[in-house]
Scaffold this motif. Sequence first.
Motif, short mmCIF file in Angstrom:
data_model
loop_
_atom_site.label_atom_id
_atom_site.label_comp_id
_atom_site.label_asym_id
_atom_site.label_seq_id
_atom_site.Cartn_x
_atom_site.Cartn_y
_atom_site.Cartn_z
N SER A 87 14.07 -27.57 -15.74
CA SER A 87 15.31 -27.83 -16.24
C SER A 87 15.35 -27.03 -17.89
N GLU A 88 16.05 -25.98 -17.95
CA GLU A 88 16.29 -25.29 -19.41
C GLU A 88 16.56 -26.64 -20.38
N ALA A 89 17.52 -27.46 -19.86
CA ALA A 89 18.10 -28.43 -20.69
C ALA A 89 17.07 -29.32 -21.66
N ILE A 90 15.85 -29.11 -21.06
CA ILE A 90 14.79 -29.90 -21.94
C ILE A 90 14.36 -29.23 -22.92
N VAL A 91 14.43 -27.66 -22.95
CA VAL A 91 13.73 -26.96 -23.87
C VAL A 91 14.15 -27.08 -25.40
N ALA A 92 13.39 -27.44 -26.37
CA ALA A 92 13.92 -27.92 -27.67
C ALA A 92 13.51 -26.86 -28.66
#
Lengths: 206, 258
Positions: free
Chosen positions: A154-159
């Motif tokens: 998931s891209e969403a967890i990339v910070a």
Amino acid sequence: MGNLHSVASALEHVGAAEVVVGHEPQAILDADRVVFPGVGGIRDCMEAIRRLGCDQLLDQVLNVDRKPVLAICVGMQALMSHSEENGGVACLDVLPGQVTFFGEAHQSDGGERLKVPHMGWNAVRPTKGHPLWHGIEPNTRFYFVHSYHVVPDSEAIVAGTFDYGLKGCAALAQENLFATQFHPEKSHTAGLTLLKNFLDWDGTCS
Amino acid sequence: MMTLAKRIIPCLDVDQGRVVKGVNFVGIRDAGDPVEIARRYNEEGADEITFLDITASHEQRDTTAHTVEQIAREVFIPLTVGGGIRSLQDIRTMLNAGADKVSINTAAIHEPELVSDAAARFGSQCIVVAIDVKRVSASHDAPRYELFTHGGRKPTGIEAVEWAIKMAALGAGELLLTSMDRDGTRDGFELVITRAITDAVDIPVIASGGVGTLQHLADGVTEGGADAVLAASIFHFGEYTVGEAKAFMADRGITMRL
């Protein structure tokens, strides 16, 4: 695994009241916050994590006690589902995704040859606001040393990201967990700022 | 484009816990104290620091480990320790003291498996192989460089590029290439062998030996293809700060951490 003392020294330097290095369950359960560092090969690392019961402790700390957790380098990679290193190793699957090799004859977009390991100071671009990025400008350089990199499902967890012939994952964030591929404890003032932010963090993402 | 920066690595030669080659900084109280000098380089923006332990006797190495410990407690950039590393135990001692990498030199020649064992045990990221070379071909012949030990006095007959490839294959994470012809001359890096080795291996290469000017540092990267440049005396004698060296290289289009 490896050099745990540098992380402890850096945390003490930015004001941690007490840093306990080890895998003693009670010490980890008593802690206000937990750092999950790592260097070296993933197979030995995972073997030690399982043998010492750190997988269950981590689950307790992350999901039950919900303490702030910072994973560093191989510590971050160990959180993923699977790593290609050492012929393929199943990891903790805390964060779904793969750990993959940069590749033989790695190149930049412009065809420039890139050395592996990715070793040295690279610019990090935060891709989401997070308390751990507080006071850290976009493109600040942090110290990296790794031959494998993380590709979360998931891209969403990339910070945060870095560029090295591909857009690599410099940091992941999910609830009370923050993970960095770079070594904040070796990244001079920028790294110390991030560690100080971790000490001040309440484990929420707002 | 923002990408990996080239590194500047000041090097300290340490004997029994004291820096031995001349150090002459304004504002340094004790020119022999490696902790104070490391702290100074750290403040100036050094990307890493390398320690070369030239202590003759094995027993005195505890002093070095203690020094590394003190530095690691307050300098938060990577530290490499080299000199006299002969066994997995020596490596463990230095890593436990706070070194991030150890540099293996002569022991890799006598016992190449030490490199693979160490890489397997501690990870390639902390294993640097130091390669000391001299040109052995006549000036009108095709250049050939071989490994030398004992500060460049003892030939081994080992060809340098082949050796570099072998060390990378055994698991070295980085190579520290020193030209014994240039070391101490201030004539600049030996760029021919630097380029040959950086082109031959996938792992990063640190160029060392002979830096006398800032242009030499830039040449190591642009001509030699080095990923990092190591120097001692131009920084020790206060001729240039690390910051000045970085600004000079950045002005020439080299990506640096400023």
